[in-house]
Design an enzyme around this catalytic site. Structure first.
Site, mmCIF file in Angstrom:
data_model
loop_
_atom_site.group_PDB
_atom_site.id
_atom_site.type_symbol
_atom_site.label_atom_id
_atom_site.label_comp_id
_atom_site.label_asym_id
_atom_site.label_seq_id
_atom_site.Cartn_x
_atom_site.Cartn_y
_atom_site.Cartn_z
ATOM 1 C CE LYS A 13 -0.268 -60.479 -29.170
ATOM 2 N NZ LYS A 13 0.010 -60.096 -27.758
ATOM 3 N NE ARG A 88 -4.143 -64.996 -26.139
ATOM 4 C CZ ARG A 88 -4.436 -63.767 -26.578
ATOM 5 N NH1 ARG A 88 -4.817 -63.574 -27.818
ATOM 6 N NH2 ARG A 88 -4.334 -62.738 -25.779
ATOM 7 N NE ARG A 127 -4.288 -52.622 -24.017
ATOM 8 C CZ ARG A 127 -4.053 -53.870 -24.442
ATOM 9 N NH1 ARG A 127 -3.211 -54.082 -25.427
ATOM 10 N NH2 ARG A 127 -4.640 -54.889 -23.865
ATOM 11 N NE ARG A 160 -8.219 -55.582 -23.936
ATOM 12 C CZ ARG A 160 -7.390 -56.426 -24.543
ATOM 13 N NH1 ARG A 160 -6.798 -56.064 -25.661
ATOM 14 N NH2 ARG A 160 -7.159 -57.615 -24.044
ATOM 15 N NE ARG A 171 -5.142 -59.862 -20.759
ATOM 16 C CZ ARG A 171 -5.038 -58.540 -20.960
ATOM 17 N NH1 ARG A 171 -5.309 -57.695 -19.972
ATOM 18 N NH2 ARG A 171 -4.670 -58.079 -22.114
HETATM 19 P P1 AMP Z 1 -6.310 -59.994 -26.614
HETATM 20 O O1 AMP Z 1 -7.095 -58.834 -27.124
HETATM 21 O O2 AMP Z 1 -5.519 -60.653 -27.700
HETATM 22 O O3 AMP Z 1 -5.456 -59.634 -25.429
HETATM 23 O O4 AMP Z 1 -7.376 -61.060 -26.107
HETATM 24 C C1 AMP Z 1 -8.290 -60.776 -25.079
HETATM 25 C C2 AMP Z 1 -8.890 -62.055 -24.548
HETATM 26 O O5 AMP Z 1 -9.619 -62.719 -25.584
HETATM 27 C C3 AMP Z 1 -7.899 -63.091 -24.038
HETATM 28 O O6 AMP Z 1 -7.481 -62.865 -22.704
HETATM 29 C C4 AMP Z 1 -8.720 -64.370 -24.183
HETATM 30 O O7 AMP Z 1 -9.687 -64.481 -23.157
HETATM 31 C C5 AMP Z 1 -9.467 -64.126 -25.481
HETATM 32 N N1 AMP Z 1 -8.705 -64.601 -26.665
HETATM 33 C C6 AMP Z 1 -8.188 -63.853 -27.670
HETATM 34 N N2 AMP Z 1 -7.550 -64.617 -28.562
HETATM 35 C C7 AMP Z 1 -7.653 -65.892 -28.115
HETATM 36 C C8 AMP Z 1 -7.183 -67.150 -28.587
HETATM 37 N N3 AMP Z 1 -6.467 -67.251 -29.724
HETATM 38 N N4 AMP Z 1 -7.475 -68.246 -27.860
HETATM 39 C C9 AMP Z 1 -8.215 -68.179 -26.728
HETATM 40 N N5 AMP Z 1 -8.669 -67.029 -26.224
HETATM 41 C C10 AMP Z 1 -8.398 -65.884 -26.900
#
Ligand code: AMP
Length: 214
Positions: A13, A88, A127, A160, A171
């Site tokens: 994404k 989400r 990554r 990360r 996740r």
């Molecule tokens: P991502 O970079 O999109 O993989 O997000 C990393 C982490 O941020 C996720 O595992 C969640 O802990 C938090 N996070 C990101 N976007 C959301 C969302 N829309 N709702 C809740 N938690 C989020």
């Protein structure tokens, strides 16, 4: 153009959002990036979010919804935006619909990237991201010219915190339980466009462009 990028962690994404951003000149809004920055800056938002993120859990709905409510009203979003990692949960999707309705706006397309779980795990564990410009690399699939250094800006690459096997498993579980049901939600709205997220980045991007222009 207003787009939502759906799909599990590691589906590509972020990579596709960055390509869309350059082509259409609309901002990528990544809730994950916003939250990571808040953690790094030791902002209150970061302090609230950190434990959830480290554990691979979702940050509470009201926090991310508030964040998006403000962000989509900013001037650079006037011509559209790409939501990457939001919504989400079903509550987030419903709130987003309400916010857009208040602003007399609609979503043009929801792109759902489909990738096998095994491939996702390989992508996430390898990554590496640039600390400075956010460019993404992969130790095997797309290695930087010089190990640990960004090809674009020379910034340091990092892994990360949540890209470790234990947190990745969590996740994935959270994705299946909380986020995958959104496919049905957007399918019912007639907005969902599913595409194969495996293969050459540029080819996937061509498909993305075809889907968003129909
Ligand atoms: P991502 O970079 O999109 O993989 O997000 C990393 C982490 O941020 C996720 O595992 C969640 O802990 C938090 N996070 C990101 N976007 C959301 C969302 N829309 N709702 C809740 N938690 C989020």
């Amino acid at each position: 153009m207003r787009l939502i990028l759906l799909g599990p962690p590691g589906a590509g994404k972020g990579t596709q959002a960055k390509l869309l951003m350059s082509k259409f000149h609309i901002p990528q809004i990544s809730t994950g990036d916003i939250l990571r920055k808040a953690v790094k800056d030791e902002a209150e938002l970061g302090r609230e979010a950190k434990a959830f993120m480290d554990g691979g859990q979702l940050v509470p709905d009201e926090i991310v919804i508030g964040l998006i409510r403000e962000r989509i009203r900013e001037a650079d979003c006037a011509d559209g935006f790409i939501l990457d990692g939001f919504p989400r949960t079903e509550v987030q999707a419903e709130k987003l619909d309400e916010m857009l309705q208040e602003m007399s706006l609609t979503i043009n397309a929801v792109l759902d990237f489909s990738v096998e779980t095994e491939e996702l795990v390989l992508r996430l564990t390898g990554r590496r991201t640039c600390k400075e410009c956010g460019a993404m690399f992969h130790v095997d699939g797309r290695p930087p010219k010089q190990s640990g250094v960004c090809d674009h800006c020379g910034g340091a690459l990092y892994q990360r915190h949540d890209d470790n096997p234990l947190t990745i498993t969590k996740r994935m579980e959270v994705y299946e339980k909380e986020t995958a049901p959104l496919k049905k939600y957007y399918n019912q709205q007639g907005n969902l466009k599913t595409l194969e997220g495996t293969g050459d980045t540029e080819q996937i991007f061509s498909q993305v462009c075809r889907l968003v222009s129909h």
